[in-house]
Design a protein around this motif. Structure first.
Motif, short mmCIF file in Angstrom:
data_model
loop_
_atom_site.label_atom_id
_atom_site.label_comp_id
_atom_site.label_asym_id
_atom_site.label_seq_id
_atom_site.Cartn_x
_atom_site.Cartn_y
_atom_site.Cartn_z
N LEU A 50 -8.90 -77.25 14.74
CA LEU A 50 -8.49 -76.76 13.75
C LEU A 50 -9.25 -76.49 12.48
N LYS A 51 -9.04 -75.30 11.79
CA LYS A 51 -9.96 -74.78 11.08
C LYS A 51 -10.44 -75.43 9.61
N ALA A 52 -9.24 -76.26 8.93
CA ALA A 52 -9.29 -76.59 7.69
C ALA A 52 -8.41 -77.76 7.42
N ILE A 53 -8.71 -78.66 6.47
CA ILE A 53 -7.95 -79.85 5.90
C ILE A 53 -7.63 -79.45 4.62
N TRP A 54 -6.44 -79.56 4.15
CA TRP A 54 -6.08 -79.27 2.76
C TRP A 54 -5.78 -80.45 1.95
N LEU A 55 -6.64 -80.91 1.10
CA LEU A 55 -5.95 -82.02 0.15
C LEU A 55 -5.31 -81.66 -1.11
N ARG A 56 -4.65 -82.28 -1.67
CA ARG A 56 -3.91 -82.25 -2.79
C ARG A 56 -4.07 -83.06 -3.84
N ASP A 57 -3.91 -82.18 -4.99
CA ASP A 57 -4.19 -82.69 -6.62
C ASP A 57 -3.09 -83.39 -6.94
N VAL A 58 -2.71 -84.49 -6.81
CA VAL A 58 -1.32 -85.18 -7.30
C VAL A 58 -1.98 -86.30 -8.27
N PRO A 59 -2.13 -86.50 -9.24
CA PRO A 59 -2.57 -87.52 -9.96
C PRO A 59 -1.69 -88.65 -10.49
N PHE A 60 -0.49 -88.26 -10.35
CA PHE A 60 0.64 -89.24 -10.79
C PHE A 60 1.63 -89.15 -9.48
N ASN A 61 2.19 -90.36 -8.95
CA ASN A 61 3.52 -90.41 -8.18
C ASN A 61 4.77 -90.14 -9.28
N VAL A 62 5.27 -88.90 -9.27
CA VAL A 62 6.35 -88.59 -10.10
C VAL A 62 7.48 -88.72 -9.07
N PRO A 63 8.27 -89.51 -9.59
CA PRO A 63 9.55 -89.81 -8.70
C PRO A 63 10.38 -88.44 -8.42
N SER A 64 10.63 -87.80 -9.25
CA SER A 64 11.24 -86.64 -9.14
C SER A 64 10.78 -85.48 -8.08
N PHE A 65 9.39 -85.64 -7.90
CA PHE A 65 8.53 -84.79 -6.93
C PHE A 65 8.82 -85.15 -5.55
N GLY A 66 8.62 -86.65 -5.46
CA GLY A 66 9.07 -87.14 -4.09
C GLY A 66 7.86 -87.19 -3.10
N ASP A 67 6.64 -86.91 -3.60
CA ASP A 67 5.66 -86.95 -2.77
C ASP A 67 4.24 -87.40 -3.32
N ALA A 68 3.59 -88.42 -3.25
CA ALA A 68 2.39 -88.79 -3.73
C ALA A 68 1.05 -88.29 -3.30
N GLY A 69 1.40 -87.08 -2.16
CA GLY A 69 -0.01 -86.39 -1.70
C GLY A 69 -0.71 -87.52 -1.03
N GLN A 70 -2.07 -87.38 -0.76
CA GLN A 70 -3.10 -88.26 -0.10
C GLN A 70 -3.59 -89.13 -0.75
N LEU A 71 -2.91 -89.50 -2.09
CA LEU A 71 -3.23 -90.89 -2.98
C LEU A 71 -4.57 -90.69 -3.55
N TYR A 72 -5.56 -90.33 -2.84
CA TYR A 72 -6.97 -90.29 -3.38
C TYR A 72 -7.13 -89.04 -3.94
N ASP A 73 -8.09 -89.27 -5.15
CA ASP A 73 -8.54 -88.25 -5.95
C ASP A 73 -9.36 -86.98 -5.13
#
Length: 320
Positions: free
Chosen positions: A59-82
């Motif tokens: 696989l060519k790439a891994i894509w991290l997410r920038d999710v600073p806060f766990n926002v309940p209405s968003f429903g996804d905390a991402g990969q947690l780490y900065d």
């Protein structure tokens, strides 16, 4: 009719060059590489092993997410780490897979910190960073950081301009984020020609601005006819503005079924299917000009490791 011999994309750094080829489609993964159907917070215990497995399988790439806060209405905390701390960790533990961020929220961070963190990750990884940038879609984060949600479009433009300037040998910039003249410099510089910056969605900008200022475009899944129309507009706009070809990528949630002939059935922002229908769908995306699909396994029914092996056996060979 599509050009059968499209011009190559600009060569920027090792990760960008290997991930994006004009007229071809490659596959990557959205972090976290985990199943978490029932709640917003994933288990990250095996994440490094899965990134390394993805790299080994091709696989060519891994894509991290920038999710600073766990926002309940968003429903996804991402990969947690900065994302930038995690990029440094992954840079030391991998050697080939591109390390992407999809996407960092420019108005919520100072661009000097972003430029330094991103260039550091690019150098430490040997030129494998791809930086997706966005204006943000979670209003709750803005008051938490004392930022103005309504002016995020302007902040996005000024931040991107600042980051671009910091990659030059003698940076100069003067905008809402600060003033830098040639008496200062920001180090390190990116490993490649510049930081590859891919703009996400509209990011509160005009289509012409995106085509002129981004090194590619991150868009969203749509029906085949709608996506084809959007990509034809993208390619026509680049040509009209005198821009070189630039890649397009999109995410896709998948649940890979054991039955290879199971047809497509809709799930959130994607579908469940057997591998034959998945390959056919991805080939259709390739034909209309999508250059990379970032697969999200959040709703996978099978263990993640098994799904990765199945992708490598049955799907990746079609895009080698």
């Amino acid at each position: 009719m599509r050009d059968k011999t499209p011009a190559p994309f600009e060569q920027i750094n090792r990760g960008y060059n290997k991930t994006f080829r004009n007229g071809r489609l490659s596959l990557g993964l959205v972090a976290p590489i985990a199943q978490y159907r029932k709640g917003p917070v994933p288990d990250m215990a095996s994440h490094l092993d899965r990134v390394q497995q993805a790299e080994t399988l091709g696989l060519k790439a891994i894509w991290l997410r920038d999710v600073p806060f766990n926002v309940p209405s968003f429903g996804d905390a991402g990969q947690l780490y900065d994302p930038f701390a995690f990029l440094g960790y992954l840079a030391a533990k991998t050697s080939e897979i591109a390390l992407g961020v999809a996407s960092v929220i420019l108005p919520l961070r100072h661009p000097a910190h972003l430029a330094k963190a991103a260039a550091t990750a690019d150098v430490l990884s040997g030129g494998r960073l791809i930086l997706g940038v966005a204006s943000g879609d979670r209003p709750e984060e803005y008051p938490a950081m004392n930022r103005d949600f309504d002016t995020r479009g302007e902040a996005f433009r000024k931040s991107l301009s600042y980051i671009r300037a910091m990659g030059s040998p003698a940076p100069q910039v003067d905008n809402r984020f600060g003033r830098v003249d040639t008496s200062l410099d920001l180090l390190p510089k990116p490993a490649g020609r510049k930081l590859p910056l891919l703009i996400t969605g509209s990011s509160r900008q005009s289509p012409d601005w995106i085509a002129q200022h981004g090194d590619g475009w991150m868009t969203y899944p749509r029906s085949g006819v709608s996506q084809d129309r959007v990509l034809q507009d993208w390619q026509a706009r680049l040509s009209k503005l005198g821009q070189p070809p630039k890649p397009v990528l999109q995410p896709l949630y998948i649940d890979l079924a054991d039955n290879p002939d199971e047809p497509l059935s809709s799930i959130h922002l994607g579908f469940r299917s057997g591998h034959r229908a998945l390959v056919q769908y991805l080939k259709e995306l390739e034909a209309i000009g999508v250059n990379h699909v970032a697969l999200n396994l959040r709703f996978s029914s099978n263990p993640v490791e098994d799904t990765l092996d199945a992708l490598a056996e049955h799907v990746l060979p079609a895009f080698a």
